[in-house]
Design a protein around this motif. Structure first.
Motif, PDB file in Angstrom:
ATOM      1  N   GLY A   5      12.368 -12.562  10.644  1.00  0.00           N
ATOM      2  CA  GLY A   5      11.402 -12.572  11.730  1.00  0.00           C
ATOM      3  C   GLY A   5      11.430 -11.325  12.578  1.00  0.00           C
ATOM      4  N   ASP A   6      12.382 -10.438  12.349  1.00  0.00           N
ATOM      5  CA  ASP A   6      12.512  -9.201  13.113  1.00  0.00           C
ATOM      6  C   ASP A   6      11.744  -8.084  12.407  1.00  0.00           C
ATOM      7  OD1 ASP A   6      13.289  -6.881  14.446  1.00  0.00           O
ATOM      8  OD2 ASP A   6      15.383  -7.495  14.641  1.00  0.00           O
ATOM      9  N   PRO A   7      10.701  -7.538  13.024  1.00  0.00           N
ATOM     10  CA  PRO A   7       9.915  -6.489  12.362  1.00  0.00           C
ATOM     11  C   PRO A   7      10.706  -5.214  12.115  1.00  0.00           C
ATOM     12  CG  PRO A   7       9.254  -6.715  14.657  1.00  0.00           C
ATOM     13  CD  PRO A   7      10.172  -7.863  14.362  1.00  0.00           C
ATOM     14  N   HIS A   8      11.852  -5.052  12.767  1.00  0.00           N
ATOM     15  CA  HIS A   8      12.671  -3.857  12.574  1.00  0.00           C
ATOM     16  C   HIS A   8      13.572  -3.960  11.336  1.00  0.00           C
ATOM     17  CE1 HIS A   8      11.686  -1.949  16.475  1.00  0.00           C
ATOM     18  NE2 HIS A   8      11.589  -3.203  16.904  1.00  0.00           N
ATOM     19  N   ASP A   9      13.635  -5.131  10.720  1.00  0.00           N
ATOM     20  CA  ASP A   9      14.434  -5.286   9.505  1.00  0.00           C
ATOM     21  C   ASP A   9      13.667  -4.768   8.296  1.00  0.00           C
ATOM     22  OD1 ASP A   9      16.718  -6.303  10.606  1.00  0.00           O
ATOM     23  OD2 ASP A   9      16.204  -8.406  10.237  1.00  0.00           O
ATOM     24  N   TYR A  10      14.344  -3.969   7.481  1.00  0.00           N
ATOM     25  CA  TYR A  10      13.762  -3.431   6.256  1.00  0.00           C
ATOM     26  C   TYR A  10      13.496  -4.558   5.268  1.00  0.00           C
ATOM     27  CZ  TYR A  10      13.610  -0.845   1.815  1.00  0.00           C
ATOM     28  OH  TYR A  10      13.254  -0.346   0.585  1.00  0.00           O
ATOM     29  N   LEU A  11      12.380  -4.458   4.550  1.00  0.00           N
ATOM     30  CA  LEU A  11      11.991  -5.458   3.557  1.00  0.00           C
ATOM     31  C   LEU A  11      11.491  -4.769   2.296  1.00  0.00           C
ATOM     32  CD1 LEU A  11      11.330  -8.477   2.818  1.00  0.00           C
ATOM     33  CD2 LEU A  11       9.031  -8.038   3.729  1.00  0.00           C
ATOM     34  N   SER A  12      12.024  -5.177   1.142  1.00  0.00           N
ATOM     35  CA  SER A  12      11.472  -4.730  -0.140  1.00  0.00           C
ATOM     36  C   SER A  12      11.517  -5.886  -1.124  1.00  0.00           C
ATOM     37  CB  SER A  12      12.258  -3.531  -0.696  1.00  0.00           C
ATOM     38  OG  SER A  12      13.569  -3.910  -1.085  1.00  0.00           O
ATOM     39  N   GLN A  13      10.740  -5.771  -2.174  1.00  0.00           N
ATOM     40  CA  GLN A  13      10.624  -6.826  -3.177  1.00  0.00           C
ATOM     41  C   GLN A  13      11.199  -6.351  -4.503  1.00  0.00           C
ATOM     42  OE1 GLN A  13       6.785  -8.740  -3.297  1.00  0.00           O
ATOM     43  NE2 GLN A  13       7.015  -9.377  -5.435  1.00  0.00           N
ATOM     44  N   ALA A  14      11.835  -7.256  -5.235  1.00  0.00           N
ATOM     45  CA  ALA A  14      12.422  -6.925  -6.526  1.00  0.00           C
ATOM     46  C   ALA A  14      11.342  -6.401  -7.471  1.00  0.00           C
ATOM     47  CB  ALA A  14      13.101  -8.144  -7.121  1.00  0.00           C
ATOM     48  N   PRO A  15      11.514  -5.204  -8.022  1.00  0.00           N
ATOM     49  CA  PRO A  15      10.424  -4.576  -8.779  1.00  0.00           C
ATOM     50  C   PRO A  15      10.156  -5.187 -10.148  1.00  0.00           C
ATOM     51  CG  PRO A  15      12.366  -3.186  -8.838  1.00  0.00           C
ATOM     52  CD  PRO A  15      12.677  -4.302  -7.886  1.00  0.00           C
ATOM     53  N   TYR A  18       9.214 -16.925  -9.979  1.00  0.00           N
ATOM     54  CA  TYR A  18       9.181 -15.569 -10.506  1.00  0.00           C
ATOM     55  C   TYR A  18      10.201 -15.441 -11.638  1.00  0.00           C
ATOM     56  CZ  TYR A  18       6.025 -13.303  -7.199  1.00  0.00           C
ATOM     57  OH  TYR A  18       4.909 -12.915  -6.513  1.00  0.00           O
ATOM     58  N   ILE A  19       9.840 -14.659 -12.656  1.00  0.00           N
ATOM     59  CA  ILE A  19      10.724 -14.419 -13.794  1.00  0.00           C
ATOM     60  C   ILE A  19      10.919 -12.919 -13.979  1.00  0.00           C
ATOM     61  CG2 ILE A  19      10.110 -16.566 -14.972  1.00  0.00           C
ATOM     62  CD1 ILE A  19       8.253 -14.901 -16.762  1.00  0.00           C
ATOM     63  N   GLN A  20      12.048 -12.538 -14.567  1.00  0.00           N
ATOM     64  CA  GLN A  20      12.377 -11.122 -14.718  1.00  0.00           C
ATOM     65  C   GLN A  20      11.783 -10.547 -15.995  1.00  0.00           C
ATOM     66  OE1 GLN A  20      16.561 -10.153 -14.922  1.00  0.00           O
ATOM     67  NE2 GLN A  20      16.227  -8.170 -13.928  1.00  0.00           N
ATOM     68  N   ARG A  21      11.197  -9.352 -15.874  1.00  0.00           N
ATOM     69  CA  ARG A  21      10.694  -8.586 -17.025  1.00  0.00           C
ATOM     70  C   ARG A  21      11.243  -7.167 -16.873  1.00  0.00           C
ATOM     71  NH1 ARG A  21       4.416 -10.284 -16.428  1.00  0.00           N
ATOM     72  NH2 ARG A  21       4.116  -8.262 -17.452  1.00  0.00           N
ATOM     73  N   ASP A  22      12.415  -6.931 -17.444  1.00  0.00           N
ATOM     74  CA  ASP A  22      13.156  -5.692 -17.208  1.00  0.00           C
ATOM     75  C   ASP A  22      12.347  -4.457 -17.591  1.00  0.00           C
ATOM     76  OD1 ASP A  22      15.430  -4.168 -16.479  1.00  0.00           O
ATOM     77  OD2 ASP A  22      15.941  -3.940 -18.589  1.00  0.00           O
ATOM     78  N   GLY A  23      12.322  -3.515 -16.668  1.00  0.00           N
ATOM     79  CA  GLY A  23      11.649  -2.253 -16.914  1.00  0.00           C
ATOM     80  C   GLY A  23      10.156  -2.274 -16.661  1.00  0.00           C
ATOM     81  N   GLN A  30      14.977  -6.061  -1.748  1.00  0.00           N
ATOM     82  CA  GLN A  30      14.650  -6.619  -3.059  1.00  0.00           C
ATOM     83  C   GLN A  30      14.686  -8.150  -3.062  1.00  0.00           C
ATOM     84  OE1 GLN A  30      15.950  -4.774  -6.619  1.00  0.00           O
ATOM     85  NE2 GLN A  30      15.788  -2.693  -5.808  1.00  0.00           N
ATOM     86  N   PHE A  31      13.980  -8.734  -2.104  1.00  0.00           N
ATOM     87  CA  PHE A  31      13.842 -10.188  -2.100  1.00  0.00           C
ATOM     88  C   PHE A  31      12.996 -10.626  -3.295  1.00  0.00           C
ATOM     89  CE2 PHE A  31       9.597  -9.544  -0.558  1.00  0.00           C
ATOM     90  CZ  PHE A  31       8.924 -10.764  -0.687  1.00  0.00           C
ATOM     91  N   ILE A  32      13.152 -11.877  -3.709  1.00  0.00           N
ATOM     92  CA  ILE A  32      12.357 -12.460  -4.782  1.00  0.00           C
ATOM     93  C   ILE A  32      11.600 -13.639  -4.184  1.00  0.00           C
ATOM     94  CG2 ILE A  32      12.366 -13.600  -7.037  1.00  0.00           C
ATOM     95  CD1 ILE A  32      14.959 -12.143  -7.657  1.00  0.00           C
ATOM     96  N   PRO A  33      10.278 -13.608  -4.193  1.00  0.00           N
ATOM     97  CA  PRO A  33       9.506 -14.689  -3.583  1.00  0.00           C
ATOM     98  C   PRO A  33       9.925 -16.059  -4.117  1.00  0.00           C
ATOM     99  CG  PRO A  33       8.059 -12.872  -4.148  1.00  0.00           C
ATOM    100  CD  PRO A  33       9.406 -12.549  -4.733  1.00  0.00           C
ATOM    101  N   CYS A  34      10.033 -16.995  -3.204  1.00  0.00           N
ATOM    102  CA  CYS A  34      10.369 -18.386  -3.523  1.00  0.00           C
ATOM    103  C   CYS A  34      11.775 -18.547  -4.088  1.00  0.00           C
ATOM    104  CB  CYS A  34       9.367 -18.996  -4.514  1.00  0.00           C
ATOM    105  SG  CYS A  34       7.636 -18.671  -4.157  1.00  0.00           S
TER     106      CYS A  34
END
Length: 472
Positions: A132-142, A160-165, A229-233
């Motif tokens: 909830g803090d806008p100053h916290d960095y956020l990224s999603q697992a690519p 979500y499922i992993q598809r390497d590369g 690198q969060f993963i949705p759900c």
């Protein structure tokens, strides 16, 4: 000894050096007259760094030594600051090596393309991190993708499922990852361009970019990666997300050292703010559960974590931590992650085996550069089976020089990805690497090695423009 003691030591030393900075005033800077430019450098890289007492790369007095020519040597932690000074002298002499002039043209073209683009901030994403803090960095697992059609009841298509590369384009929207790449690349490019040209606008824009992302209270990033690198759900953040920073933040440390040589627009408050941020970030890296988990990784994640910790420790004055981290990498990384033939088995398992093999060696080469400052020669170390960094680079040479194809899986082979690590090995004394240098492929946008002699990731999965950026 308590956990806070190293931090107090770092800050006490930094305060002392800041006081020295005030005394020195404007004695350091990149400007030089042609009449003095041809003089020989008066200090070696080792003596230049020694005069900085191993202190913060964000303190001006610690970030430069000035010879009789008046050109400052930045106390960079990865790039060879003395070689930067020598290149600056050569350019100012009016008789530089053609490779230097070509590199300067490429560097200034990149710098010009960044002008007016920034600054960027973590606070402008459409929704904050799960904290909830806008100053916290956020990224999603690519490499994670939705497995179900999106619907009103399942708007993200979970699970979500992993598809390497295979990189999910979602990661470039609504998170801080793309802007982080822009911050690192623009600030690094602009600071280098200022050092070599003296053009004040480059320095002022680099300063504004760094100040906005890291220092200004309204826009600064909190010094943690709890939501990388969060993963949705699935996960609100993962230790693996530390690589968003570890693969590129050491370039910011070097940019800070360059600006600390007397850049216009770079203030004492900026230096103090960056020093505090780096200390807090280092504390989080070594003390948090995510940091400890990433340090235990046995592939490129672990190598980059070591490189980041060692570089931050060196930049903030904790030479003991820097040295012990580099020393530990001999058994923890080289013995465990490099095979007797020089291959990197964990990286060869990937669908992007060439990319990850070259990528991991970037971390090794940069860690070795940090090691030079603290008396550890990582390049010549050999493990119990003869494994070592030179052998790992030699494993890449047939493909890097175009003499034979890469014999492992690779979704997108780019020969130039290995060029910087080969150059680093050549500079460190490997004959095979030296022989290979004339046959290397230059990266898109030109070869900057003559001006920033340090290994960089030259191929990017993210493909952000205008400069090559780190993508993982």
């Amino acid at each position: 000894m308590s956990d806070i003691s190293p931090r107090l030591r770092r800050r006490s030393l930094a305060a002392l050096l800041t006081a020295v900075t005030v005394t020195l005033g404007g004695l350091v800077g990149p400007a030089v007259s042609p009449s003095t430019a041809s003089a020989s450098p008066s200090t070696s890289a080792s003596s230049a760094f020694a005069s900085a007492s191993g202190s913060s790369g964000t303190t001006a007095a610690a970030s430069a030594t000035t010879g009789v020519t008046g050109i400052a040597t930045p106390a960079t932690v990865v790039i060879d600051g003395q070689r930067m000074r020598q290149a600056r002298l050569a350019l100012a002499s009016g008789r530089p090596d053609p490779a230097l002039r070509t590199a300067l043209e490429a560097l200034t073209a990149r710098a010009d393309s960044w002008l007016g683009q920034g600054p960027w901030t973590v606070t402008d994403k459409p929704a904050p991190a799960p904290s909830g803090d806008p100053h916290d960095y956020l990224s999603q697992a690519p490499y994670w993708w939705p497995s179900q059609p999106q619907s009103e009841d399942n708007p993200r298509g979970c699970p979500y499922i992993q598809r390497d590369g295979e990189r999910n384009p979602e990661v470039d929207t609504g998170t801080d990852r793309p802007d982080l790449g822009k911050v690192v690349n623009s600030a690094t490019t602009l600071s280098l361009a200022w050092y070599y040209t003296g053009r004040a606008r480059y320095a002022r824009e680099a300063a504004e970019i760094l100040r906005t992302w890291f220092v200004a209270p309204a826009t600064r990033m909190n010094p943690n990666l709890n939501h990388g690198q969060f993963i949705p759900c699935k996960y609100d953040g993962r230790a693996i997300g530390i690589i968003d920073f570890s693969q590129q933040y050491t370039s910011v440390l070097d940019a800070l050292a360059v600006l600390d040589t007397g850049a216009p627009g770079w203030t004492r408050a900026d230096r103090a703010g960056m020093r505090a941020w780096n200390e807090d970030f280092l504390d989080w890296l070594v003390g948090s559960p995510f940091g400890k988990e990433e340090s235990a990784a046995d592939n490129n994640h672990g190598t980059f974590m070591d490189m980041q910790v060692a570089a931050l420790a060196l930049a903030t004055g904790d030479r003991r931590l820097a040295r012990t981290t580099v020393l530990a990498a001999r058994a923890k990384r080289i013995d465990a992650q490099i095979a007797a033939d020089g291959s990197q088995p964990q990286e060869l398992e990937r669908t992007r085996s060439w990319h990850y093999s070259t990528f991991d060696l970037v971390a090794y080469a940069r860690l070795a550069a940090v090691g030079q400052h603290v008396g550890v020669d990582l390049w010549t170390y050999q493990g119990p089976e003869g494994q070592g960094l030179f052998k790992a680079v030699r494993y890449l040479l047939p493909a890097a020089t175009g003499k034979s194809p890469w014999p492992h899986p690779e979704l997108d082979f780019r020969r130039y990805a290995a060029s910087d690590t080969v150059r680093a090995a050549a500079d460190a004394g490997d004959r095979a690497a030296r022989a290979a240098v004339p046959h290397l492929e230059a990266p898109p946008g030109g070869d900057l090695w003559p001006l920033r002699p340090a290994a960089e990731q030259l191929d990017s999965i993210a493909e952000q423009q205008p400069g090559p950026t780190a993508g993982r």
